[in-house]
Motif scaffolding. Structure first.
Motif, PDB file in Angstrom:
ATOM      1  N   TYR A 248      40.427 -43.757 106.602  1.00  0.00           N
ATOM      2  CA  TYR A 248      41.257 -42.562 106.670  1.00  0.00           C
ATOM      3  C   TYR A 248      42.728 -42.922 106.526  1.00  0.00           C
ATOM      4  O   TYR A 248      43.130 -44.092 106.548  1.00  0.00           O
ATOM      5  N   GLY A 249      43.539 -41.891 106.380  1.00  0.00           N
ATOM      6  CA  GLY A 249      44.989 -42.046 106.317  1.00  0.00           C
ATOM      7  C   GLY A 249      45.635 -40.718 106.626  1.00  0.00           C
ATOM      8  O   GLY A 249      44.970 -39.676 106.648  1.00  0.00           O
ATOM      9  N   ALA A 250      46.934 -40.727 106.866  1.00  0.00           N
ATOM     10  CA  ALA A 250      47.664 -39.493 107.165  1.00  0.00           C
ATOM     11  C   ALA A 250      49.071 -39.609 106.624  1.00  0.00           C
ATOM     12  O   ALA A 250      49.586 -40.712 106.376  1.00  0.00           O
ATOM     13  N   LYS A 251      49.708 -38.455 106.436  1.00  0.00           N
ATOM     14  CA  LYS A 251      51.072 -38.415 105.923  1.00  0.00           C
ATOM     15  C   LYS A 251      51.784 -37.195 106.487  1.00  0.00           C
ATOM     16  O   LYS A 251      51.238 -36.090 106.477  1.00  0.00           O
ATOM     17  N   CYS A 252      52.996 -37.391 107.003  1.00  0.00           N
ATOM     18  CA  CYS A 252      53.827 -36.266 107.422  1.00  0.00           C
ATOM     19  C   CYS A 252      54.538 -35.751 106.175  1.00  0.00           C
ATOM     20  O   CYS A 252      55.447 -36.401 105.653  1.00  0.00           O
ATOM     21  N   ILE A 253      54.103 -34.611 105.677  1.00  0.00           N
ATOM     22  CA  ILE A 253      54.662 -34.083 104.431  1.00  0.00           C
ATOM     23  C   ILE A 253      55.770 -33.062 104.673  1.00  0.00           C
ATOM     24  O   ILE A 253      56.496 -32.702 103.758  1.00  0.00           O
TER      25      ILE A 253
ATOM     26  N   GLY B 277      37.497 -44.108  99.313  1.00  0.00           N
ATOM     27  CA  GLY B 277      37.429 -45.401  99.964  1.00  0.00           C
ATOM     28  C   GLY B 277      38.800 -45.940 100.339  1.00  0.00           C
ATOM     29  O   GLY B 277      39.838 -45.390  99.966  1.00  0.00           O
ATOM     30  N   GLN B 278      38.799 -47.048 101.093  1.00  0.00           N
ATOM     31  CA  GLN B 278      40.043 -47.650 101.564  1.00  0.00           C
ATOM     32  C   GLN B 278      40.892 -48.086 100.381  1.00  0.00           C
ATOM     33  O   GLN B 278      40.402 -48.628  99.398  1.00  0.00           O
ATOM     34  N   GLY B 279      42.192 -47.845 100.481  1.00  0.00           N
ATOM     35  CA  GLY B 279      43.114 -48.219  99.423  1.00  0.00           C
ATOM     36  C   GLY B 279      43.392 -47.118  98.429  1.00  0.00           C
ATOM     37  O   GLY B 279      44.332 -47.221  97.639  1.00  0.00           O
ATOM     38  N   SER B 280      42.592 -46.057  98.436  1.00  0.00           N
ATOM     39  CA  SER B 280      42.837 -44.965  97.507  1.00  0.00           C
ATOM     40  C   SER B 280      44.074 -44.190  97.930  1.00  0.00           C
ATOM     41  O   SER B 280      44.499 -44.243  99.082  1.00  0.00           O
TER      42      SER B 280
ATOM     43  N   ASN C 196      62.014 -27.961  90.534  1.00  0.00           N
ATOM     44  CA  ASN C 196      62.016 -29.329  91.042  1.00  0.00           C
ATOM     45  C   ASN C 196      60.757 -29.556  91.871  1.00  0.00           C
ATOM     46  O   ASN C 196      60.358 -28.694  92.648  1.00  0.00           O
ATOM     47  N   SER C 197      60.150 -30.690  91.668  1.00  0.00           N
ATOM     48  CA  SER C 197      58.951 -31.009  92.439  1.00  0.00           C
ATOM     49  C   SER C 197      59.125 -32.344  93.135  1.00  0.00           C
ATOM     50  O   SER C 197      59.857 -33.218  92.665  1.00  0.00           O
ATOM     51  N   ASP C 198      58.475 -32.466  94.271  1.00  0.00           N
ATOM     52  CA  ASP C 198      58.532 -33.695  95.054  1.00  0.00           C
ATOM     53  C   ASP C 198      57.105 -34.160  95.287  1.00  0.00           C
ATOM     54  O   ASP C 198      56.228 -33.354  95.619  1.00  0.00           O
ATOM     55  N   GLN C 199      56.867 -35.431  95.075  1.00  0.00           N
ATOM     56  CA  GLN C 199      55.510 -35.955  95.235  1.00  0.00           C
ATOM     57  C   GLN C 199      55.474 -36.990  96.346  1.00  0.00           C
ATOM     58  O   GLN C 199      56.269 -37.921  96.357  1.00  0.00           O
ATOM     59  N   LYS C 200      54.572 -36.771  97.289  1.00  0.00           N
ATOM     60  CA  LYS C 200      54.357 -37.728  98.364  1.00  0.00           C
ATOM     61  C   LYS C 200      52.973 -38.331  98.211  1.00  0.00           C
ATOM     62  O   LYS C 200      52.075 -37.723  97.633  1.00  0.00           O
ATOM     63  N   GLN C 201      52.807 -39.519  98.750  1.00  0.00           N
ATOM     64  CA  GLN C 201      51.531 -40.217  98.629  1.00  0.00           C
ATOM     65  C   GLN C 201      50.900 -40.422  99.998  1.00  0.00           C
ATOM     66  O   GLN C 201      51.529 -40.956 100.914  1.00  0.00           O
ATOM     67  N   LEU C 202      49.667 -39.971 100.123  1.00  0.00           N
ATOM     68  CA  LEU C 202      48.877 -40.192 101.338  1.00  0.00           C
ATOM     69  C   LEU C 202      47.954 -41.373 101.046  1.00  0.00           C
ATOM     70  O   LEU C 202      47.042 -41.266 100.225  1.00  0.00           O
ATOM     71  N   VAL C 203      48.222 -42.486 101.695  1.00  0.00           N
ATOM     72  CA  VAL C 203      47.462 -43.712 101.444  1.00  0.00           C
ATOM     73  C   VAL C 203      46.342 -43.851 102.469  1.00  0.00           C
ATOM     74  O   VAL C 203      46.564 -43.734 103.675  1.00  0.00           O
TER      75      VAL C 203
END
Length: 276
Positions: A258-263, A39-42, A70-77
């Motif tokens: 929906y949402g998107a992220k340039c990773i 859902g929205q906001g997740s 090393n790890s990098d974490q991105k968030q797709l909202v």
């Protein structure tokens, strides 16, 4: 709400579906995290691992202690929420010999997809510094002699960033495609469907779209890249049919989030071009 405009006469009713542009950008992103949204906001957390050091082996000293990755974490909202809500009057429906509700659903589905397509296209702004050809101040003005070459140049930018050869794409506006087909080096694929796919250049699938971002007919942002660069996650939250309290009609409403992220910003390259 009335649908009288869609009913030429009581005796002969035909609903003409409007022309629809090809929806492209949803095909050139990955949907790896589609099932993880609620859902929205997740928020979907995307982890990536850094480089692993490669060293010289010495049988006397061995290989030493293992390094910590090393790890990098991105968030797709999931921050986009779009809805539709339409009704068909009982009288209008009785006069029409087409299923207006079904046709309305088709139009609503296309409308939602078109808005999402434009949203994904806007991620050209996430391009890595240096992965550009032309800019808003000095846009490229391609011709039929060099339009093909500029797409090759975009492919070179991807090469220099170690972007895999498979699953590459480039999305061009209709006028740029018109320049390509005048170049004998470009082999046109005649099986153009609503995916917008029109051919291949330098291992890049070429797509044609009217959703290429632009500034009122100039400074078109032609995006090339790899499918892994942008992640998209979306779902239809709900679709409900109901009877509005104050009308004699059937209505349908729906919600898509929906949402998107340039990773991987290094996985896209952008050509800024003006039409000559």
């Amino acid at each position: 709400m009335t649908v009288n405009n869609f009913i030429p006469t009581i005796w002969s009713a035909r609903l003409n579906e409007r022309f629809q542009k090809a929806l492209v950008y949803g095909n050139i992103v990955n949907h790896d995290y589609e099932g993880e949204i609620q859902g929205q906001g997740s928020v979907v957390k995307i982890n990536s691992i850094g480089d692993v050091t490669i060293g010289d082996y010495n049988k006397s000293t061995g290989i030493g202690n293992p390094e910590e990755l090393n790890s990098d974490q991105k968030q797709l909202v999931i921050d986009q929420a779009k809805y539709f809500n339409f009704q068909v009057d009982d009288i209008d429906r009785a006069q029409a010999n087409v299923d207006l509700l079904e046709k309305g659903i088709v139009e609503a589905a296309y409308g939602l997809a078109n808005v999402a397509d434009q949203y994904i296209a806007s991620f050209y702004t996430e391009v890595k510094a240096g992965n550009t050809i032309g800019d808003d101040t000095t846009p490229i003005v391609p011709t039929k002699e060099n339009a093909y070459d500029y797409l090759i140049d975009l492919g070179v930018v991807l090469d220099e960033n170690d972007v895999p050869e498979s699953d590459r794409f480039v999305v061009v506006p209709a006028w740029f495609y018109g320049l390509l087909v005048k170049d004998p080096r470009f082999t046109v694929d005649r099986n153009v469907l609503l995916t917008g796919y029109v051919g291949n250049i330098d291992n890049m699938n070429v797509y044609k779209s009217n959703n290429v971002p632009n500034n009122i007919g100039s400074k078109y942002k032609i995006i090339a890249g790899h499918k892994s660069a942008i992640s998209f996650a979306g779902q239809v939250d709900s679709v409900e049919a109901y009877r509005p309290e104050k009308q004699f009609s059937d209505a349908i409403k729906g919600l898509q989030v929906y949402g998107a992220k340039c990773i991987k910003p290094e996985g896209i390259a952008v050509l800024t071009a003006n039409r000559s």
